[in-house]
Design an enzyme around this catalytic site. Structure first.
Site, short mmCIF file in Angstrom:
data_model
loop_
_atom_site.label_atom_id
_atom_site.label_comp_id
_atom_site.label_asym_id
_atom_site.label_seq_id
_atom_site.Cartn_x
_atom_site.Cartn_y
_atom_site.Cartn_z
N ASP A 1 0.86 -1.73 0.09
CA ASP A 1 -0.32 0.26 0.12
C ASP A 1 0.79 1.22 0.08
O ASP A 1 0.33 2.54 0.40
CB ASP A 1 -1.24 0.08 1.28
CG ASP A 1 -2.02 -1.27 1.16
OD1 ASP A 1 -2.05 -1.29 0.45
OD2 ASP A 1 -2.53 -1.55 2.36
N LYS B 1 1.98 2.09 -5.10
CA LYS B 1 2.71 1.50 -6.39
C LYS B 1 1.23 1.83 -7.51
O LYS B 1 1.79 1.96 -8.93
CB LYS B 1 2.55 -0.03 -6.40
CG LYS B 1 3.50 -0.21 -4.83
CD LYS B 1 3.64 -2.13 -4.53
CE LYS B 1 2.71 -2.17 -4.06
NZ LYS B 1 2.24 -1.96 -2.92
N ASN C 1 -5.33 -10.00 -3.87
CA ASN C 1 -5.02 -9.52 -2.32
C ASN C 1 -4.48 -8.39 -2.54
O ASN C 1 -3.90 -6.87 -1.68
CB ASN C 1 -4.38 -10.52 -0.93
CG ASN C 1 -2.57 -10.73 -2.35
OD1 ASN C 1 -2.90 -10.59 -3.96
ND2 ASN C 1 -1.93 -11.33 -1.34
N GLY D 1 -4.78 -4.22 -3.43
CA GLY D 1 -5.72 -3.39 -3.90
C GLY D 1 -4.65 -1.95 -4.61
O GLY D 1 -3.79 -1.35 -3.39
N HIS D 2 -4.54 -1.54 -6.02
CA HIS D 2 -3.82 -0.82 -6.00
C HIS D 2 -4.64 0.40 -6.62
O HIS D 2 -5.78 0.56 -7.67
CB HIS D 2 -3.03 -0.93 -7.39
CG HIS D 2 -2.22 -2.29 -6.52
ND1 HIS D 2 -1.25 -2.51 -7.40
CD2 HIS D 2 -2.08 -2.44 -6.16
CE1 HIS D 2 -0.31 -3.38 -7.20
NE2 HIS D 2 -0.46 -3.35 -5.86
N GLN E 1 1.85 -6.40 -3.18
CA GLN E 1 2.86 -6.16 -1.62
C GLN E 1 4.09 -5.10 -1.71
O GLN E 1 4.22 -4.41 -2.20
CB GLN E 1 2.59 -7.75 -1.27
CG GLN E 1 1.64 -8.52 -1.49
CD GLN E 1 0.83 -8.82 -2.84
OE1 GLN E 1 1.29 -9.55 -3.49
NE2 GLN E 1 -0.89 -8.05 -2.28
N THR F 1 -9.93 -4.96 1.53
CA THR F 1 -10.84 -5.45 2.62
C THR F 1 -10.61 -3.92 3.53
O THR F 1 -11.93 -4.27 3.93
CB THR F 1 -9.58 -6.04 3.83
OG1 THR F 1 -8.06 -5.25 4.00
CG2 THR F 1 -9.17 -7.37 3.33
N ARG G 1 -5.10 0.73 8.42
CA ARG G 1 -3.91 0.05 8.39
C ARG G 1 -3.50 0.51 9.59
O ARG G 1 -3.17 1.70 9.97
CB ARG G 1 -3.03 1.12 7.19
CG ARG G 1 -3.83 0.47 5.51
CD ARG G 1 -2.95 1.44 4.94
NE ARG G 1 -3.66 0.75 3.50
CZ ARG G 1 -3.82 1.73 2.52
NH1 ARG G 1 -3.42 2.86 2.28
NH2 ARG G 1 -4.67 1.20 1.63
#
Ligand code: GDP
Ligand code: IMO
Ligand code: MG
Length: 439
Positions: free
Chosen positions: A13, A16, A38, A40-41, A224, A301, A305
């Site tokens: 996160d 990217k 998994n 999320g960009h 990731q 999700t 964070r």
């Protein structure tokens, strides 16, 4: 500059998606090489907000080829939903997207095992995204995985599924005390996906070789981050793929001699979603402030964070294991208005000072961070596009990051939009105005 790998330098996160979207204007091919949905960009342009899970962040441009390499774990239902979502946002995806026939499929039982295994771990749970990532890579390594190419051979697909479900159902029913799966139901579901997917399936090493022969620049989009890497991350609180730069070669079929540079994306502070050690985590008002200002909620999700100060040990490790040639520092604007900022440059554990990232989980969990302090800046950097206009305190903070990591900063992001970026040096060559963008 021709072929560039972009990786996350922290725990994911880092932004990217935003950086890849910007650089994609100069690339011809954009390739995902590991992970699955998994990821999320987030990419924000004038036409709206896009959150990509499997589709590469270069898809918003015309005339680009987007590729999912063999290292990506493909959830076919999720992928088709993502395409439908893009179509609803006015973006048609056709021959500009190719999926490797060697990529492994995520099956419904992978998600069930992911959930059940997490539940069984109790307090030691990893906090996975529940997308079936770990179990899918387990099957790949155990040589019982079902691959995208198998969708084109219904008989082989059914035989593999039948064989796998014997063990899977026994595990789910007897160990995890939950329901098993039926062959026919999964078979019918996946054959319906096959009809829609078959036009996208291709030979990725071959098409990337063709691109390289034409000197078409290739952008490898990591998912990731370094510290979630299966080998170099904070094991076992990691994901199940090689999210470091080396994964780009293994996950696409491009040899290491073809890579020209590796860009590490890092936030100007640190975040982490899910469980695991986080030495500079702030559980006080400052951490809450970072979370609120940075809108630190997971793109996949929605989980909050965890937030903390910038950690130079994390970054030095990332520079080392990825061979980073430069950095993109994101979310500088989130630090606007903080009275004082800190950068961790050591861990103290059992009376000893450590300057480099340890691999031992207990040390990482129990160490105390040793900080350098910096005065914050009062003026806003939000949306800034020129380095010259940055407050002197922000310049000092950034140059200390360069000193402590031994890696030059090429890009500074000051907002979530494509245009909110200071480009000191473009790792792919000159950035043109993104006029060819559809969005
Ligand atoms: P990725 O998984 O690395 O692509 O990152 P995510 O998209 O999951 O999370 C990064 C979040 O930060 C997204 O909501 C972005 O829109 C946002 N973002 C990226 N760069 C910046 C920035 O420089 N400033 C601010 N305020 N937000 C940013
Ligand atoms: P992007 O690409 C942040 C974390 C999960 C969990 C661990 C293992 O958007 O940066 P998994 O479902 O992969 O088995 O979960 O990894 N995780 C991420 N954290 N960003 C991501 O992706 C992540 N993908 C997985 O929260 O701690
Ligand atoms: Mg993300």
């Amino acid at each position: 500059m021709a072929n560039l790998i972009v990786v996350g330098s922290q725990w994911g996160d880092e932004g990217k998606g935003k950086i890849v979207d910007l650089l994609a204007s100069e690339a011809r091919v954009i390739v995902r090489f590991q992970g699955g949905s998994n990821a999320g960009h987030t990419v924000i342009t004038k036409r709206g907000t896009f959150i990509f899970h499997l589709v590469p962040s270069g898809i918003l441009y015309r005339g680009k080829l987007c590729v999912l390499g063999n290292g990506v774990a493909i959830d076919p239902g999720g992928f088709l939903d993502e395409l439908d979502g893009l179509s609803a946002q006015g973006l048609k995806v056709g021959r500009n997207l190719v999926i490797s026939h060697r990529a492994h499929l995520i099956m419904p039982y992978h998600k069930a095992i992911d959930r059940a295994a997490e539940e069984a771990k109790g307090a030691r749970r990893i906090g996975t995204t529940g997308r079936g990532i770990g179990p899918a890579y387990v099957d790949k390594m155990a040589r019982i995985g079902i691959r995208v190419g198998d969708l084109l051979n219904p008989q082989a697909f059914k035989r593999k599924l039948q064989e796998n479900l014997v063990e899977v159902n026994s595990l789910l029913r007897h160990i995890h005390k939950t329901n098993g799966f039926q062959v026919d139901k999964i078979y019918t579901e996946y054959m319906s996906y096959a009809k829609r997917l078959k036009g996208y399936i291709g030979d990725v090493p071959l098409l990337l070789e063709k691109a390289m022969k034409k000197a078409d620049p290739i952008l490898f989009e990591g998912a990731q981050g370094t510290h979630l890497d299966i080998d170099f991350g904070t094991y076992p609180y990691v994901t199940s793929s090689s999210s470091c730069a080396g994964g780009a070669c293994i996950g696409t079929g491009v040899g290491p001699t073809k890579i020209d540079a590796v860009l590490g994306v890092t936030k100007a502070y640190t975040t982490r979603v899910g469980g695991g050690p986080f030495p500079t985590e702030l559980t006080d008002d400052i951490g809450e402030n970072l979370k609120a200002k940075g809108q630190e909620f997971g793109a996949t999700t929605g989980r909050a964070r965890r937030c903390g100060w910038f950690d130079a040990l994390l970054l030095r490790h990332a520079v080392r294991v990825n061979g980073l040639t430069s950095l993109a520092v994101t979310k500088l604007d989130v630090l606007d208005g903080f009275k004082e900022l800190k950068i961790c440059n050591g861990y103290r554990y059992n009376g000893k000072l450590y300057r480099e990232m340890p691999s031992d989980l207990e040390m990482l969990t129990k160490c105390t961070p040793v900080y350098e302090r910096f005065p914050g800046w009062k003026s806003e950097t939000s949306g800034m596009v020129s380095y010259k206009s940055l407050p002197i305190e922000a310049k000092r903070y950034l140059s200390r990051i360069e000193e402590l990591t031994g890696c030059p900063i090429d890009m500074i992001s000051t907002g979530s939009r494509r245009e909110h970026t200071i480009v000191l040096k473009n790792p792919l060559g000159p950035i043109k105005k993104p006029s060819r963008s559809r969005k």
